[in-house]
Design a protein around this motif. Structure first.
Motif, PDB file in Angstrom:
ATOM      1  N   CYS A 151       5.760  -8.366   4.564  1.00 21.54           N
ATOM      2  CA  CYS A 151       5.955  -7.074   3.880  1.00 21.54           C
ATOM      3  C   CYS A 151       7.386  -6.928   3.386  1.00 21.54           C
ATOM      4  CB  CYS A 151       5.603  -5.916   4.820  1.00 21.54           C
ATOM      5  SG  CYS A 151       3.831  -5.708   5.109  1.00 21.54           S
ATOM      6  N   MET A 202       2.785  -8.551  -0.176  1.00 21.89           N
ATOM      7  CA  MET A 202       1.818  -7.632   0.404  1.00 21.89           C
ATOM      8  C   MET A 202       0.410  -8.227   0.446  1.00 21.89           C
ATOM      9  SD  MET A 202       3.558  -5.185   1.462  1.00 21.89           S
ATOM     10  CE  MET A 202       2.133  -4.319   2.080  1.00 21.89           C
ATOM     11  N   ASP A 203       0.056  -9.046  -0.559  1.00 18.22           N
ATOM     12  CA  ASP A 203      -1.287  -9.646  -0.559  1.00 18.22           C
ATOM     13  C   ASP A 203      -1.470 -10.549   0.657  1.00 18.22           C
ATOM     14  OD1 ASP A 203      -1.967  -8.345  -2.869  1.00 18.22           O
ATOM     15  OD2 ASP A 203      -1.396  -9.999  -4.191  1.00 18.22           O
ATOM     16  N   LEU A 232      -1.802  -8.524   3.852  1.00 20.33           N
ATOM     17  CA  LEU A 232      -3.155  -7.974   4.008  1.00 20.33           C
ATOM     18  C   LEU A 232      -4.146  -9.052   4.440  1.00 20.33           C
ATOM     19  CD1 LEU A 232      -3.199  -5.632   0.885  1.00 20.33           C
ATOM     20  CD2 LEU A 232      -3.186  -4.916   3.276  1.00 20.33           C
ATOM     21  N   PHE A 281       4.446  -1.178   1.598  1.00 19.11           N
ATOM     22  CA  PHE A 281       4.124  -0.560   0.304  1.00 19.11           C
ATOM     23  C   PHE A 281       5.203   0.438  -0.101  1.00 19.11           C
ATOM     24  CE2 PHE A 281      -0.341  -1.881   1.266  1.00 19.11           C
ATOM     25  CZ  PHE A 281      -0.550  -2.596   0.088  1.00 19.11           C
ATOM     26  N   LEU A 305       5.045   1.457  -3.879  1.00 25.62           N
ATOM     27  CA  LEU A 305       3.603   1.501  -4.177  1.00 25.62           C
ATOM     28  C   LEU A 305       2.911   2.446  -3.203  1.00 25.62           C
ATOM     29  CD1 LEU A 305       3.122  -2.349  -4.656  1.00 25.62           C
ATOM     30  CD2 LEU A 305       3.463  -0.643  -6.448  1.00 25.62           C
ATOM     31  N   ASN A 358       0.380   4.346  -3.633  1.00 27.75           N
ATOM     32  CA  ASN A 358      -1.084   4.284  -3.637  1.00 27.75           C
ATOM     33  C   ASN A 358      -1.579   3.272  -2.612  1.00 27.75           C
ATOM     34  OD1 ASN A 358      -1.449   6.211  -5.618  1.00 27.75           O
ATOM     35  ND2 ASN A 358      -1.377   4.741  -7.295  1.00 27.75           N
ATOM     36  N   GLY A 359      -0.846   2.151  -2.506  1.00 22.50           N
ATOM     37  CA  GLY A 359      -1.187   1.150  -1.501  1.00 22.50           C
ATOM     38  C   GLY A 359      -1.046   1.699  -0.097  1.00 22.50           C
ATOM     39  N   TRP A 402      -1.452   4.771   0.772  1.00 20.44           N
ATOM     40  CA  TRP A 402      -2.583   5.670   1.019  1.00 20.44           C
ATOM     41  C   TRP A 402      -3.848   4.893   1.390  1.00 20.44           C
ATOM     42  CZ3 TRP A 402      -3.341  10.148   2.695  1.00 20.44           C
ATOM     43  CH2 TRP A 402      -2.469  11.192   2.400  1.00 20.44           C
ATOM     44  N   LYS A 403      -4.029   3.726   0.764  1.00 18.48           N
ATOM     45  CA  LYS A 403      -5.191   2.890   1.099  1.00 18.48           C
ATOM     46  C   LYS A 403      -5.105   2.413   2.547  1.00 18.48           C
ATOM     47  CE  LYS A 403      -6.088   1.270  -3.607  1.00 18.48           C
ATOM     48  NZ  LYS A 403      -6.058   0.114  -4.537  1.00 18.48           N
ATOM     49  N   VAL A 404      -3.882   2.136   2.988  1.00 16.41           N
ATOM     50  CA  VAL A 404      -3.681   1.736   4.389  1.00 16.41           C
ATOM     51  C   VAL A 404      -4.133   2.850   5.317  1.00 16.41           C
ATOM     52  CG1 VAL A 404      -1.930   1.206   6.141  1.00 16.41           C
ATOM     53  CG2 VAL A 404      -1.836   0.095   3.912  1.00 16.41           C
ATOM     54  N   ARG A 420      -7.878   3.050   5.494  1.00 14.69           N
ATOM     55  CA  ARG A 420      -8.407   1.988   6.348  1.00 14.69           C
ATOM     56  C   ARG A 420      -8.167   2.306   7.819  1.00 14.69           C
ATOM     57  NH1 ARG A 420      -6.721  -4.424   5.865  1.00 14.69           N
ATOM     58  NH2 ARG A 420      -7.975  -5.154   7.630  1.00 14.69           N
TER      59      ARG A 420
END
Length: 835
Positions: free
Chosen positions: A316, A321-322, A325, A350, A355, A357-358, A360-362, A365
């Motif tokens: 990170c 980041m990919d 993940l 993120f 980022l 938005n990334g 928020w996805k975390v 999840r």
């Protein structure tokens, strides 16, 4: 019945305890029982308390006697030597009795036992292998004795308990207790004594000491002692050495040690690999950490959650980041699930990349895993949103935190306050400040300084001064930032007399030892055109012996450039060197920009060469000035080449740079090249500003295809990009000229819905263009709309509408009505209208 016992050599006259012991172990006689009964009713004055207590314990039983009034009266008179005798004798009778009596005195009477009693009880615990209690007793003793007492403690243990059973175990635990209490030198002393006595410390003691010394070279002395003594090692031993080497920034040595110890039968542990991976990530070698992760698996070790979190954090920080993940998903293969730490690491990653938005996805999840965000997660998100300028989202998260019962940390308050102040939302900032105090948190210097600065920027000087006085009253001493904020606020508001008076008051209080505050005042003078006053203040600080900074001279250069006094401005470059300073890129660029405004590109380029020759690195602003000058002289190819040269030098042009050159290509009717540059901005992930869109739309309207302008407008609206009023008015005017009145009306209505303030100039521009196209009906629509908004038409609008209506042969009554209205408004009729 004959009982053997070991006299204590250090008890002096109390060492002959055999008669007292016989009282405990022999059967009680009638006379002995009578003695105890008499003692319970009326304690004899001359009787020995040690003897009486032992008699009482024998005849009445432990709990009954200790709970009686007679013992209570005796207990208050006992000293440490007497208690030592009792504890020792009880140990001979029954070790558990000794422990019970020891604990009873400590817990019920707060008695502070001597080291003798503690060692007696310690040997009881050692005999019974009650290691937890043994460690507790010794650690309590060391806590009370303090550091540096190891020689005395060891001498006592050596003289009084040398031949006792489990004595070696007590010595070992003493060294361990010293190490656990971080009294390292005392622990080393105990180990030295044990070596003299041929006693072998346990590997746990060695490991504890190693851990405390892992950041020093003494670690190797202890490690060599372990090997020389042939003490069985554990994996923990090697793990501590590797962690220590990593902590000492000796990563290569740690890897070498790992390789050397692989064949010793213990093999590397997960902890060892984790230490090396962690150090690799700290140094930015995430790929190297990945290779050790794979090596760990090859050795048959199953990574734990900590292993994954180390690697995910390293990836990170490296911006991968990919991959981070992917490793998060890989955890399931080893029977692991991401925990809160994992999700916090991902969210922070993120956040570092901006980022959100990334992030928020975390969270989404995380919620599906049944984990609620903690304070750390909320802090990361709030900081991220505030740093990316989305303060409203940060405030929403604050509301969620409060709703879930979380206490906001000072960090969160500071970040939110700073963001609100930067955006001038001072009412909200002050409310948040009140909430901070209401929640029992104390604002610090940074909090006050941020608020004071924010208030000053908004011109709320009185409120800032009140806050300043409040800060001073509670004992927080302001710093130069606080003083500077108030001074800067006064200058920005144009209150230069008040600013100078405030500066003088600080000078009188001896609070202006550096040049920072003077720089603010000099810059304030320059910005408001008082260059002479700025020069006088500069001369004053020279007389005071205060060394000016490069900021001082840059302000003066700017002042002389505003006066078009280029000679004085350029001479300051030499003055800077005379003070042992070096002109900065700002120094040269300010002067270059002034020459550029004069159209003197020769001097601009000369200064640019001087800048490079002096070893100063030009900034993107420097190149933007040159590009602006080239554009003014219509040297568009050279300007475009300069833009490419910037990228080759590792400098990224900003929006101003692109706006300058795009505008110039539009004026040159090369809209195609302008659009290429616009797309180039997007490719370099440079967000266009409203000015950029205005320039492009205007270029398409005036020099390009109006349909392209319309399509661009629609596209921007679909992307929810906030356009300025200029973009709308530009396109409306172009539609009017083209005769597309209905499209113009539609755009005008959109502009009104957006809440833009519509002026008489806006109406005049549209009505005049429609009238020239003889679109009298549409012109009248805007004319009536203007009247409905309470805006009175001026003479130019009346003349345009009347002229268009007359030429088109419109309703004569309408013309007369307009003429009457115009006359009523006090406007004059020109010859054309009268005719």
């Amino acid at each position: 019945m004959l009982i053997r016992w070991k006299p204590l050599r250090f008890l002096g006259n109390y060492g002959i305890l055999s008669p007292l012991s016989s009282l405990i172990f022999s059967k009680p006689t009638v006379s002995a029982a009578m003695v105890v009964d008499e003692a319970q009713s009326s304690p004899p004055i001359s009787r020995d308390p040690v003897r009486e207590i032992l008699l009482g314990l024998k005849s009445s039983g432990f709990r009954r006697f200790l709970g009686g009034d007679y013992f209570r009266s005796l207990a208050l008179t006992l000293n440490q030597v007497q208690v030592d005798l009792i504890v020792h004798d009880l140990r001979v009778v029954n070790p558990d009795f000794a422990v019970f009596f020891f604990d009873f005195l400590r817990d019920e009477y707060g008695f502070r036992h001597s080291a003798v009693s503690r060692f007696v009880v310690s040997h009881v615990f050692a005999d019974q292998r009650r290691f937890k209690e043994l460690r507790f007793v010794l650690e309590k003793m060391l806590e009370e004795e303090g550091s540096g007492k190891a020689p005395l403690i060891c001498q006592l243990l050596l003289n009084g308990f040398k031949d006792w059973d489990s004595n070696g175990l007590v010595w070992d635990m003493l060294a361990f207790a010293y190490s656990r209490s971080e009294m390292v030198h005392d622990a080393l002393f105990v180990l030295a004594k044990m070596k003299d006595l041929n006693l072998r410390p346990s590997v746990l003691t060695y490991n504890s000491l190693l851990y405390n010394l892992r950041h020093t070279d003494i670690m190797w002395d202890v490690y060599n002692e372990i090997r020389d003594s042939r003490t069985p090692q554990s994996r923990q031993t090697n793990s501590i050495i590797i962690e220590g080497l990593c902590g000492q920034s000796k990563l290569q040595d740690a890897v070498s040690f790992l390789q050397e110890t692989k064949g010793e039968g213990l093999g590397p542990s997960i902890v060892s690999f984790n230490s090396i991976m962690s150090r690799c990530c700290e140094l930015g070698f995430a790929n190297t950490a990945k290779s050790f992760f794979c090596m760990m698996i090859k050795h048959g070790l199953v990574p734990d959650a900590y292993s994954y979190n180390i690697l995910i954090h390293g990836l990170c920080v490296a911006g991968s980041m990919d991959e981070a993940l992917e490793f998060t998903n890989d955890m399931k293969k080893h029977g692991l699930e991401p925990d809160r730490v994992t999700f916090n690491i991902l969210a922070k990653g993120f956040h570092l990349l901006g980022l959100m938005n990334g992030a928020w996805k975390v969270i989404q999840r995380m919620l599906t895993k049944g984990l609620d965000p903690d304070v750390v997660m909320y802090t990361i998100l709030i900081c991220g949103y505030c740093q990316t300028g989305n303060i409203n989202e940060g405030l929403k998260l604050r509301e969620k935190m409060l709703a879930h019962g979380f206490q906001l940390s000072p960090i969160i308050y500071s970040v939110l306050l700073s963001s609100l102040c930067k955006r001038g939302r001072m009412d909200e900032a002050l409310f948040l400040f009140s909430e901070l105090e209401a929640n029992g948190l104390e604002p610090d210097l940074v909090t006050y300084s941020v608020l004071i600065h924010g208030l000053c920027k908004q011109g709320e000087i009185q409120e800032a001064l009140e806050l300043y006085r409040e800060m001073y009253a509670i004992g927080i001493l302001p710093n130069s930032f606080s003083y500077g904020a108030i001074l800067l606020g006064l200058c920005e508001k144009g209150m230069l007399a008040e600013a100078k008076a405030y500066l003088d008051s600080l000078t009188m209080a001896n609070l202006t030892q550096d040049v920072v505050l003077y720089n603010i005042m000099i810059d304030g003078y320059v910005k408001h055109g008082y260059v002479e006053e700025a020069v006088q203040l500069y001369k004053l600080i020279i007389r005071k012996g205060i060394t000016p900074s490069i900021v001082t001279f840059n302000s003066l250069i700017h002042g002389f450039c505003k006066r078009r006094n280029f000679g004085e401005a350029e001479s300051l470059l030499d003055t800077i060197r005379q003070h042992g300073l070096k002109p900065s890129a700002v120094s040269y660029t300010t002067l270059m920009d002034a020459y550029c405004e004069e159209g003197n590109m020769t001097n601009v380029l000369k200064l640019f060469e001087k800048l490079k020759a002096s070893g100063v690195s030009p900034t993107h602003v420097t190149y933007t000035v040159i590009i602006k000058g080239l554009c003014k002289h219509w040297k568009l190819h050279e300007a475009d080449q300069m833009l490419k040269y910037m990228y080759s030098r590792g400098l990224n042009p900003d929006q101003i740079t692109y706006n300058t050159i795009i505008h110039c290509f539009c004026k040159a009717r090369n809209v195609t090249k302008a659009l290429e540059l616009f797309n180039e901005m997007m490719l370099h992930k440079l967000e266009p500003t409203p000015v950029t869109y205005n320039v492009i739309i205007n270029g398409l309207c005036v020099y390009g295809d109006l349909k392209d302008a319309e399509q661009l407008m629609v596209s921007l609206q679909e992307q929810n990009i906030n356009l300025t009023k200029v973009a709308y008015t530009t396109l409306i005017k172009a539609q009017c000229v083209k005769g597309e009145a209905h499209t113009a009306i539609n755009l005008f209505c959109q502009m009104v819905e957006k809440g833009f303030e519509i002026s008489i100039r806006d109406y005049s521009a549209i009505i005049n263009r429609l009238c020239k196209r003889c679109l009298i009906t549409e012109a009248l629509f805007f004319f009536r709309l203007m009247l409905s908004q309470g805006i009175s038409p001026d003479q130019e609008i009346f003349e345009a509408v009347i002229g268009a209506a007359s030429c088109q042969g419109s309703d004569v009554n309408l013309v007369h009505e307009l003429l009457a209205w115009m006359t009523k408004s006090g406007l004059l009729l020109d010859k054309f209208i009268r005719k």
